[in-house]
Design a protein around this motif. Sequence first.
Motif, PDB file in Angstrom:
ATOM      1  N   ARG A 141       0.831  -1.217   0.000  1.00 54.48           N
ATOM      2  CA  ARG A 141       0.000   0.000   0.000  1.00 54.48           C
ATOM      3  C   ARG A 141       0.858   1.257   0.000  1.00 54.48           C
ATOM      4  NH1 ARG A 141      -4.801  -0.125   4.187  1.00 54.48           N
ATOM      5  NH2 ARG A 141      -5.236  -1.897   2.816  1.00 54.48           N
ATOM      6  N   GLU A 168      -1.676  -1.393  -6.695  1.00 49.97           N
ATOM      7  CA  GLU A 168      -1.174  -2.298  -5.668  1.00 49.97           C
ATOM      8  C   GLU A 168      -0.679  -3.609  -6.273  1.00 49.97           C
ATOM      9  OE1 GLU A 168      -3.856  -2.842  -2.440  1.00 49.97           O
ATOM     10  OE2 GLU A 168      -3.755  -0.741  -1.810  1.00 49.97           O
ATOM     11  N   ALA A 213       2.543   1.709  -3.434  1.00 48.66           N
ATOM     12  CA  ALA A 213       1.552   2.108  -4.440  1.00 48.66           C
ATOM     13  C   ALA A 213       1.193   3.579  -4.302  1.00 48.66           C
ATOM     14  CB  ALA A 213       0.309   1.228  -4.314  1.00 48.66           C
ATOM     15  N   TYR A 260       2.961  -5.074  -5.658  1.00 51.57           N
ATOM     16  CA  TYR A 260       3.112  -6.426  -5.111  1.00 51.57           C
ATOM     17  C   TYR A 260       4.094  -7.252  -5.944  1.00 51.57           C
ATOM     18  CZ  TYR A 260       1.923 -11.240  -3.862  1.00 51.57           C
ATOM     19  OH  TYR A 260       1.997 -12.554  -3.489  1.00 51.57           O
TER      20      TYR A 260
END
Length: 432
Positions: A23, A33, A26, A37
Amino acid sequence: MTKHEKIIEYIKNLKIGNRISVRKLAKELNVSEGTAYRAIKDAQLEGLVTTLPRIGTIRIEKENKKGIEELTFQEVVNIVEGSVLGGFSGLEKPLKKFLIGAMEVEDIARYIEPCDLLIVGNRKEAQLLALNRKAAVLVTGGFYPDSEVIELANKVERPIITSSYDTFTVAMLINRAISTKLKQKEVILTKDVMVSNPYFLDINSKVGDWRRLLRATRHSKFPVVNDEGELVGIATTNDVIGYPDDVPIKDLMTKNPICVSPDTPIAYAVHLMVWEGIELIPVVENKKLVGVISRQDTMKVLKSLSMQPQIGETIDEMILNSFSIEKFSDGVILKGFTTPAMLNQYGVTSFGSLMTAMANAGLEAFRIVKRLETIPDTFTVYFSKPVQLKEDIIIKAEIMEIGRKAGKVEINVENQNGMIAKGVMSVKVLIR
């Protein structure tokens, strides 16, 4: 630069110990996200980040493997049975190369570089030159440098070492140590090859969950873990075939499966797969599942490893160096003579060295004639006779049978007086 590359570069520039979250990345880099990831997962594979229990994902220092040919100055001290007089903080630095200071100081200056080791006698001017060039100094013959040299060694953080051995002996000892290291190929470990964060089933899964995972991944073998993430089994097609979706996986899975640790050599893992006839091995650390390795991926690694150049001579190479090799339709013929490396304490060829030559002839038969990489399974020797030093011998290895997974080869050894050894070796096929 793509968004993915920007995230990786951002992670590289973070301080060691910083926490990282999907988070936060991002939001700060204005990416999705999902993109954040995937970038974190790639950074983990590169050794830039790691996930710690109850802490989260943090930036770590990337660990670089030490070169197989590297010696540290501390190792040099041990090799030459020396004493360190100064520059202790530089003992763990790697040795780049060593030079013998048997030339004029002006000539030494042309060759000396940082992290070199100058082997020299009681020549203060040469010692100071090397230290000023950020090189270490090994003083031979039991001489001790004066205080000015020791003070400079402490200042530039390069060790000044003294040894009672002469220059020739010191150089020979260091060269032998480097040669020994060069004989070792880089050992590829399971953690270098494994698939991290693999797909798995938990202990409460049912056959229907296995089938959904099969459709989603096209894989058919999945580790099974308990609520603590510990490996408890493995579920394969053979385990679940014919059972309805509502049957618990824990009732069908193979319990206590064969597994390896992240530090297991990949060659050992491949051998396990070949001998046990399995296609997937879970990787566990402290009983917890951390990855999986497949037979297909490890075979590729082993094939690549087998084609690496071997630096330095192994025992096998020392024995086989005196033989020439010829191919015929069903095998190979090695022609040569026995060398001092093959002798036992009684002055005749040792049984072990003769078996080594025979086994390698058998493996070469499969490699050259059938283009197969194999490993010995069983070796039966029917008889063997003593062989003298430098006696001409012929080793004939003829393939008797070969299948998809195994083969057999007959090996005969002859000299001018007839048969001196006979054996049959069965092998397992590693790489086709």
